[in-house]
Design an enzyme around this catalytic site. Structure first.
Site, PDB file in Angstrom:
ATOM      1  N   PRO A  33     -44.649 -80.667  91.929  1.00 54.60           N
ATOM      2  CA  PRO A  33     -44.260 -79.357  91.380  1.00 54.60           C
ATOM      3  C   PRO A  33     -44.514 -79.299  89.883  1.00 54.60           C
ATOM      4  O   PRO A  33     -44.129 -80.221  89.152  1.00 54.60           O
ATOM      5  CB  PRO A  33     -42.764 -79.274  91.691  1.00 54.60           C
ATOM      6  CG  PRO A  33     -42.317 -80.696  91.837  1.00 54.60           C
ATOM      7  CD  PRO A  33     -43.486 -81.440  92.403  1.00 54.60           C
ATOM      8  N   TYR A 195     -32.073 -81.801  84.967  1.00 57.62           N
ATOM      9  CA  TYR A 195     -31.522 -80.493  85.345  1.00 57.62           C
ATOM     10  C   TYR A 195     -30.146 -80.675  86.000  1.00 57.62           C
ATOM     11  O   TYR A 195     -29.629 -81.804  86.070  1.00 57.62           O
ATOM     12  CB  TYR A 195     -32.530 -79.725  86.214  1.00 57.62           C
ATOM     13  CG  TYR A 195     -33.815 -79.502  85.440  1.00 57.62           C
ATOM     14  CD1 TYR A 195     -33.810 -78.711  84.288  1.00 57.62           C
ATOM     15  CD2 TYR A 195     -35.000 -80.133  85.794  1.00 57.62           C
ATOM     16  CE1 TYR A 195     -34.958 -78.537  83.528  1.00 57.62           C
ATOM     17  CE2 TYR A 195     -36.163 -79.962  85.044  1.00 57.62           C
ATOM     18  CZ  TYR A 195     -36.130 -79.167  83.905  1.00 57.62           C
ATOM     19  OH  TYR A 195     -37.259 -79.005  83.143  1.00 57.62           O
ATOM     20  N   GLY A 340     -49.766 -84.753  89.913  1.00 56.37           N
ATOM     21  CA  GLY A 340     -49.433 -83.670  89.006  1.00 56.37           C
ATOM     22  C   GLY A 340     -50.624 -83.254  88.163  1.00 56.37           C
ATOM     23  O   GLY A 340     -51.493 -82.492  88.585  1.00 56.37           O
TER      24      GLY A 340
HETATM   25  C1  LIG Z   1     -47.033 -78.459  83.122  1.00 57.39           C
HETATM   26  C2  LIG Z   1     -46.031 -79.306  83.846  1.00 57.39           C
HETATM   27  C3  LIG Z   1     -44.973 -78.703  84.505  1.00 57.39           C
HETATM   28  C4  LIG Z   1     -44.055 -79.465  85.230  1.00 57.39           C
HETATM   29  N1  LIG Z   1     -43.064 -78.838  85.953  1.00 57.39           N
HETATM   30  C5  LIG Z   1     -42.287 -79.562  86.804  1.00 57.39           C
HETATM   31  C6  LIG Z   1     -41.439 -78.924  87.740  1.00 57.39           C
HETATM   32  O1  LIG Z   1     -41.410 -77.694  87.872  1.00 57.39           O
HETATM   33  N2  LIG Z   1     -40.672 -79.713  88.533  1.00 57.39           N
HETATM   34  C7  LIG Z   1     -40.728 -81.089  88.472  1.00 57.39           C
HETATM   35  O2  LIG Z   1     -40.010 -81.758  89.220  1.00 57.39           O
HETATM   36  N3  LIG Z   1     -41.566 -81.712  87.630  1.00 57.39           N
HETATM   37  C8  LIG Z   1     -42.371 -80.989  86.821  1.00 57.39           C
HETATM   38  N4  LIG Z   1     -43.286 -81.626  86.026  1.00 57.39           N
HETATM   39  C9  LIG Z   1     -43.469 -83.072  86.190  1.00 57.39           C
HETATM   40  C10 LIG Z   1     -44.587 -83.343  87.214  1.00 57.39           C
HETATM   41  O3  LIG Z   1     -44.260 -82.847  88.492  1.00 57.39           O
HETATM   42  C11 LIG Z   1     -44.871 -84.846  87.338  1.00 57.39           C
HETATM   43  O4  LIG Z   1     -43.713 -85.479  87.801  1.00 57.39           O
HETATM   44  C12 LIG Z   1     -45.301 -85.459  86.001  1.00 57.39           C
HETATM   45  O5  LIG Z   1     -46.291 -84.661  85.380  1.00 57.39           O
HETATM   46  C13 LIG Z   1     -45.866 -86.875  86.203  1.00 57.39           C
HETATM   47  O6  LIG Z   1     -46.886 -86.863  87.186  1.00 57.39           O
HETATM   48  P1  LIG Z   1     -48.459 -86.842  86.781  1.00 57.39           P
HETATM   49  O7  LIG Z   1     -48.705 -88.038  85.906  1.00 57.39           O
HETATM   50  O8  LIG Z   1     -49.186 -86.917  88.104  1.00 57.39           O
HETATM   51  O9  LIG Z   1     -48.710 -85.556  86.057  1.00 57.39           O
HETATM   52  C14 LIG Z   1     -44.190 -80.876  85.260  1.00 57.39           C
HETATM   53  C15 LIG Z   1     -45.232 -81.481  84.565  1.00 57.39           C
HETATM   54  C16 LIG Z   1     -46.162 -80.722  83.884  1.00 57.39           C
HETATM   55  C17 LIG Z   1     -47.308 -81.407  83.192  1.00 57.39           C
END
Ligand SMILES: Cc1cc2nc3c(=O)[nH]c(=O)nc-3n(C[C@H](O)[C@H](O)[C@H](O)COP(=O)(O)O)c2cc1C
Length: 375
Positions: A33, A195, A340
């Protein structure tokens, strides 16, 4: 361990459900997400941006898309530009989003959230500094487990009394009904990243002295009440997930030794079918890791704790290499990977990964319209 050279990442996966039917996913790539801050009128309604964003990722071959943090109430949104699921107009927009995701062969989950003291934040967009959004910019008085400011730049919150807590639980119930009506296949309850549910669980910020504070049993009460209420409202034919910050990375905060048994109890006795492992987000700490697959160990520890259950365990964090994802699955560290930022960089990450892992062209999950891209 797979004994042939077929990809495990691109083998099907079933998210279990209480009625035993299960939700079949075409592969084990899950969109993590990610808030898009793309609501136009501060009304929580999904826009064309959301359709193109999730649409491209569904067309790009993902098995399951987790739609970003979605407020169960207006005051529960992370920012004025977040999605909500508490009005008919919002529900209709979700329905369109889900319909398109389904048309591409992917399943759709929604992340239900109440941001608590971290609500009413400024949208994380270029040139915008963090902290509370001003009332003129659409911000509001946030509510939380205490009356303290949750982090630098955030206004003090209004402490929830018992009636306020009960209201939040019924907001989650109503949101679950709407998510079902909108056609979502799964719910992910957001209990991570600082949160409300995380604020309740962690001793670092929960200083309450009533039955919602103090002992671990009291601090986990809100999570149990939300999970039980959502499970009750959500069909037994659909999986219920939770995202947990497995550790706060701070001495005296949450640690895998306490979060893993909690997840185990939620799986065994409260109808949780899918645990998505993340970490941190509550307090700033230099110990928060980054880099390729930075939560892999936590994911493996959670999987081990749930080894004798049928729950699916996924992990998020710095996964961008298809080969790394494949290894994590082949060695049974986790059952699925949450992707993500790599999916923002390349919405067709899944199709690319399938090609890199040698999945035959006819089995590549990319949309048929892109057949001639010759992944
Ligand atoms: C632009 C952005 C928005 C995010 N919004 C959420 C969110 O709505 N809910 C959530 O649980 N994590 C959110 N995250 C965290 C990501 O879901 C993820 O856990 C984090 O980016 C690490 O994973 P990655 O290295 O694959 O990006 C967000 C991250 C980014 C970069």
């Amino acid at each position: 361990m797979t004994t042939d050279n077929r990809s495990t990442l691109f083998s099907p996966l079933t998210l279990p459900t209480p009625d035993g039917t299960g939700l079949a996913l075409r592969n084990r790539t899950i969109l993590s997400p990610m808030c898009q801050y793309a609501v136009n009128r501060q009304d929580g309604v999904a826009t064309d941006w959301h359709l193109q964003h999730y649409g491209a990722i569904a067309a790009g071959g993902f098995g399951l898309l987790t739609v970003e943090s979605t407020g169960v109430s207006p005051v529960g949104r992370i920012s004025p530009r977040d999605l909500g699921i508490y009005s008919d107009e919002q529900e209709t927009a979700h329905w369109h989003l889900v319909s398109f995701i389904h048309s591409q062969g992917a399943a759709a989950a929604i992340q239900l959230n109440h941001a608590g003291g971290r609500a009413s934040g400024k949208p994380w967009l270029p040139g915008v500094q963090g902290g509370s959004a001003s009332i003129e910019d659409g911000g509001w008085q946030a509510v939380g487990m205490t009356d303290q400011s949750i982090a630098k730049g955030y206004r003090p919150t209004m402490k929830l009394d018992k009636a306020g807590i009960k209201q939040i639980i019924s907001d989650f119930t109503a949101a679950a009904h709407r998510a079902d009506d909108a056609g979502y296949d799964a719910i992910q309850i957001h209990a991570a990243h600082g949160y409300l549910l995380h604020q309740s669980l962690s001793p670092l910020v929960n200083t309450r002295t009533d039955e919602y504070g103090g002992s671990f049993e009291n601090r986990s009460r809100l999570i149990y009440e939300v999970v039980d209420a959502v499970r009750e409202a959500w069909p037994n034919s659909k999986p219920l997930g939770i995202r947990i910050s497995a550790t706060d990375w701070v001495e005296g905060g949450l640690a895998i030794e306490t979060t893993a048994p909690l997840m185990r109890d939620l799986v065994k006795h409260h109808g949780i079918n899918w645990v998505d492992v993340s970490s941190g987000g509550l307090v700033n700490t230099p110990l928060q890791p980054s880099g390729p697959g930075f939560h892999a160990i936590l994911g493996a520890q959670m999987k081990q704790a749930l080894a004798d259950t049928d729950a699916v365990v996924s992990v998020v964090g710095g996964i961008s290499s298809p080969e790394q994802a494949e290894t994590m699955l082949r060695t049974h560290q986790v059952d699925a990977v949450s992707i993500g930022r790599a999916a923002m960089r390349n919405p067709h990450w899944s199709a690319m990964a399938a090609a890199r892992l040698g999945v035959p062209r006819e089995d590549n999950p990319a949309a048929p319209q892109y057949w001639r891209a010759e992944w």
